[in-house]
Write a protein that holds these residues in place. Structure first.
Motif, PDB file in Angstrom:
ATOM      1  N   ASP A 101       0.873  -1.167   0.000  1.00  0.00           N
ATOM      2  CA  ASP A 101       0.000   0.000   0.000  1.00  0.00           C
ATOM      3  C   ASP A 101       0.916   1.225   0.000  1.00  0.00           C
ATOM      4  N   PRO A 102       0.395   2.427   0.057  1.00  0.00           N
ATOM      5  CA  PRO A 102       1.276   3.596  -0.022  1.00  0.00           C
ATOM      6  C   PRO A 102       2.317   3.698   1.077  1.00  0.00           C
ATOM      7  N   GLU A 103       2.137   2.973   2.196  1.00  0.00           N
ATOM      8  CA  GLU A 103       3.048   3.116   3.329  1.00  0.00           C
ATOM      9  C   GLU A 103       3.934   1.903   3.579  1.00  0.00           C
ATOM     10  N   VAL A 104       3.441   0.705   3.307  1.00  0.00           N
ATOM     11  CA  VAL A 104       4.128  -0.511   3.734  1.00  0.00           C
ATOM     12  C   VAL A 104       4.065  -1.577   2.637  1.00  0.00           C
ATOM     13  N   VAL A 105       5.137  -2.361   2.540  1.00  0.00           N
ATOM     14  CA  VAL A 105       5.183  -3.539   1.675  1.00  0.00           C
ATOM     15  C   VAL A 105       5.127  -4.777   2.567  1.00  0.00           C
ATOM     16  N   ARG A 106       4.278  -5.733   2.209  1.00  0.00           N
ATOM     17  CA  ARG A 106       4.160  -6.977   2.967  1.00  0.00           C
ATOM     18  C   ARG A 106       4.616  -8.142   2.105  1.00  0.00           C
ATOM     19  N   LEU A 107       5.492  -8.943   2.678  1.00  0.00           N
ATOM     20  CA  LEU A 107       6.026 -10.124   2.004  1.00  0.00           C
ATOM     21  C   LEU A 107       5.449 -11.372   2.655  1.00  0.00           C
ATOM     22  N   ARG A 108       4.786 -12.200   1.848  1.00  0.00           N
ATOM     23  CA  ARG A 108       4.275 -13.466   2.369  1.00  0.00           C
ATOM     24  C   ARG A 108       5.325 -14.542   2.120  1.00  0.00           C
ATOM     25  N   LEU A 109       5.709 -15.247   3.190  1.00  0.00           N
ATOM     26  CA  LEU A 109       6.788 -16.226   3.120  1.00  0.00           C
ATOM     27  C   LEU A 109       6.230 -17.636   2.925  1.00  0.00           C
ATOM     28  N   ALA A 110       7.121 -18.546   2.536  1.00  0.00           N
ATOM     29  CA  ALA A 110       6.706 -19.919   2.258  1.00  0.00           C
ATOM     30  C   ALA A 110       6.163 -20.630   3.485  1.00  0.00           C
ATOM     31  N   ASP A 111       6.609 -20.232   4.670  1.00  0.00           N
ATOM     32  CA  ASP A 111       6.129 -20.893   5.890  1.00  0.00           C
ATOM     33  C   ASP A 111       4.814 -20.314   6.397  1.00  0.00           C
ATOM     34  N   GLY A 112       4.224 -19.393   5.640  1.00  0.00           N
ATOM     35  CA  GLY A 112       2.945 -18.817   6.019  1.00  0.00           C
ATOM     36  C   GLY A 112       3.030 -17.534   6.813  1.00  0.00           C
ATOM     37  N   THR A 113       4.206 -17.161   7.265  1.00  0.00           N
ATOM     38  CA  THR A 113       4.372 -15.919   8.014  1.00  0.00           C
ATOM     39  C   THR A 113       4.585 -14.753   7.046  1.00  0.00           C
ATOM     40  N   SER A 114       4.655 -13.550   7.593  1.00  0.00           N
ATOM     41  CA  SER A 114       4.814 -12.354   6.768  1.00  0.00           C
ATOM     42  C   SER A 114       5.886 -11.445   7.344  1.00  0.00           C
ATOM     43  N   LEU A 115       6.427 -10.606   6.475  1.00  0.00           N
ATOM     44  CA  LEU A 115       7.325  -9.536   6.869  1.00  0.00           C
ATOM     45  C   LEU A 115       6.763  -8.228   6.331  1.00  0.00           C
ATOM     46  N   ALA A 116       7.062  -7.136   7.024  1.00  0.00           N
ATOM     47  CA  ALA A 116       6.621  -5.823   6.576  1.00  0.00           C
ATOM     48  C   ALA A 116       7.806  -4.874   6.539  1.00  0.00           C
ATOM     49  N   ALA A 117       7.805  -3.998   5.549  1.00  0.00           N
ATOM     50  CA  ALA A 117       8.905  -3.048   5.396  1.00  0.00           C
ATOM     51  C   ALA A 117       8.404  -1.789   4.712  1.00  0.00           C
ATOM     52  N   ARG A 118       9.093  -0.709   4.967  1.00  0.00           N
ATOM     53  CA  ARG A 118       8.771   0.539   4.281  1.00  0.00           C
ATOM     54  C   ARG A 118       9.298   0.545   2.845  1.00  0.00           C
ATOM     55  N   ALA A 119      10.286  -0.293   2.582  1.00  0.00           N
ATOM     56  CA  ALA A 119      10.808  -0.445   1.215  1.00  0.00           C
ATOM     57  C   ALA A 119      11.356  -1.853   1.066  1.00  0.00           C
ATOM     58  N   VAL A 120      11.315  -2.347  -0.156  1.00  0.00           N
ATOM     59  CA  VAL A 120      11.851  -3.675  -0.471  1.00  0.00           C
ATOM     60  C   VAL A 120      12.766  -3.532  -1.677  1.00  0.00           C
ATOM     61  N   ILE A 121      13.915  -4.177  -1.606  1.00  0.00           N
ATOM     62  CA  ILE A 121      14.810  -4.276  -2.761  1.00  0.00           C
ATOM     63  C   ILE A 121      14.851  -5.736  -3.184  1.00  0.00           C
ATOM     64  N   GLY A 122      14.456  -5.993  -4.425  1.00  0.00           N
ATOM     65  CA  GLY A 122      14.424  -7.348  -4.959  1.00  0.00           C
ATOM     66  C   GLY A 122      15.715  -7.701  -5.650  1.00  0.00           C
ATOM     67  N   ALA A 123      16.373  -8.753  -5.140  1.00  0.00           N
ATOM     68  CA  ALA A 123      17.627  -9.235  -5.724  1.00  0.00           C
ATOM     69  C   ALA A 123      17.568 -10.754  -5.825  1.00  0.00           C
TER      70      ALA A 123
END
Length: 386
Positions: free
Chosen positions: A124-146
């Protein structure tokens, strides 16, 4: 839920460069990696001068050879070798090189979580949410994909590619006689398929042997590798690793960012189109992205890539087009003193291809080659051992 300032997805040279740059600037940074360091990575492992300059203040490069001689062949024939009085390329094993970059990122303050796979991204405009393979999530103000060109971040950003190639590679332990034969020397062979080439990179007690060609000619590429290995007299030596991967070069109008998600390195399709050299682009793009996050200017990353990396890629496409149409001209050019100097300058990081293509003699030579009709391709004949 903890909201990180930055989550970096992927712990290769691009991701670890981004993490170190951001963490050094005080950004709370987490790196997630689906594998565990040290891990094998399909890659020639040749560091050009641009890569060495990028890591000079970070790590001691774990070099297994420093090449001063380059042998060139055209479909296994027309062999010649050129020498330089200082190293042209430095050879590393990626499991060691990447692990040292990991240690440097951690020392700068980044945190690491390995064996973590990202399955989906929402923002969303403020936060990026990453859904992980184990079902949990992470949240960040920015994500760099590598996480590579086939990873979830490239799909999320919508990276588009102009060129896709298939690379096949063997990592071959070799006896002392072969080690001595290749010490300080690499081989480049221009292949029979348009835009293809093979390589031998020495790394102490092993050789990295590979070929690359355009995607869609898989059987032809596999046959090229078989013939190449046989011609080198290495077919009886068992490979420690036998792997392949697709390299993808971005289209020039391809996005580098979607909202708060940036992509770097292979995930962005950033590499040199002719040689398919990607480590220097990974290191530089990662550092640019990390600095942009630290500065709070995500759009600044796009501007920096356009200014510092895109011109080299544009020149690389120009060279690839000519190489695809006139490989024999490239081979002949490299046999000349000016051609060899150009190759050395690129490898040592003293000049980029876009800088070289502005030189009047090179522009004139390319113009002449452009006007020549493409030659009829002849079938490759049996060739002698390199």
């Amino acid at each position: 839920m903890i909201v990180w300032d930055l989550v970096v997805v992927g712990a290769g040279p691009a991701g670890l460069s981004a993490a170190r740059a951001a963490a050094r600037a005080g950004v709370r940074t987490l790196v997630v990696e689906r594998a565990e360091h040290p891990r094998y990575k399909t890659c020639g492992g040749g560091l050009i001068g641009t890569s060495l300059a990028a890591v000079r203040d970070r790590i001691e490069v774990p070099a297994h050879d420093r090449v001063t001689r380059v042998t060139f062949t055209r479909e296994g024939r027309r062999e010649f070798t050129r020498r330089h009085d200082s190293p042209v390329v430095t050879m590393v094993r990626r499991e060691e090189f990447d692990d040292r970059l990991r240690a440097a990122a951690v020392a700068a303050g980044a945190q690491m979580r390995e064996r973590v796979a990202v399955r989906a991204i929402e923002q969303d405009p403020e936060v990026v949410r990453l859904r992980l393979a184990d079902g949990t999530s992470l949240a960040a103000r920015a994500v760099i994909g590598a996480d590579g060109s086939s990873g979830v971040t490239a799909r999320h950003v919508g990276v588009a590619y102009r060129q896709v190639d298939l690379g096949l590679e063997l990592e071959v332990p070799v006896p002392p006689a072969e080690q001595e034969r290749w010490r300080g020397r690499l081989l480049l062979d221009w292949g029979t398929m348009p835009g293809s080439y093979g390589w031998v990179f020495p790394k102490g007690d092993r050789l990295t042997v590979g070929v690359i060609a355009g995607r869609g000619a898989g059987e032809g590429t596999r046959d090229y590798l078989r013939r190449f290995v046989d011609r080198l007299g290495l077919s009886d030596l068992p490979a420690e690793h036998d792997s392949g991967h697709l390299t993808r070069c971005r289209a020039e109008d391809s996005p580098l960012r979607h909202g708060r998600v940036l992509v770097v390195g292979d995930a962005a399709g950033l590499l040199e189109p002719w040689s398919r050299e990607g480590i220097s682009f990974a290191l530089r793009s990662g550092e640019l992205a990390g600095a942009a996050v630290a500065a709070g200017d995500l759009a600044g990353y796009e501007r920096a890539v356009a200014e510092r990396l895109v011109p080299s890629m544009r020149a690389g496409y120009r060279l690839l087009d000519l190489f695809t149409r006139r490989p024999e001209a490239f081979h002949a050019l490299l046999a000349t003193p000016p051609g060899w100097r150009m190759f050395v300058q690129f490898c040592q990081g003293r000049a980029s291809f876009d800088e070289m293509l502005t030189r009047r003699p090179i522009r004139a030579a390319l113009a002449v080659l452009d006007r020549l009709p493409a030659p009829r391709r002849q079938p490759a004949s049996a060739s002698t051992r390199s």
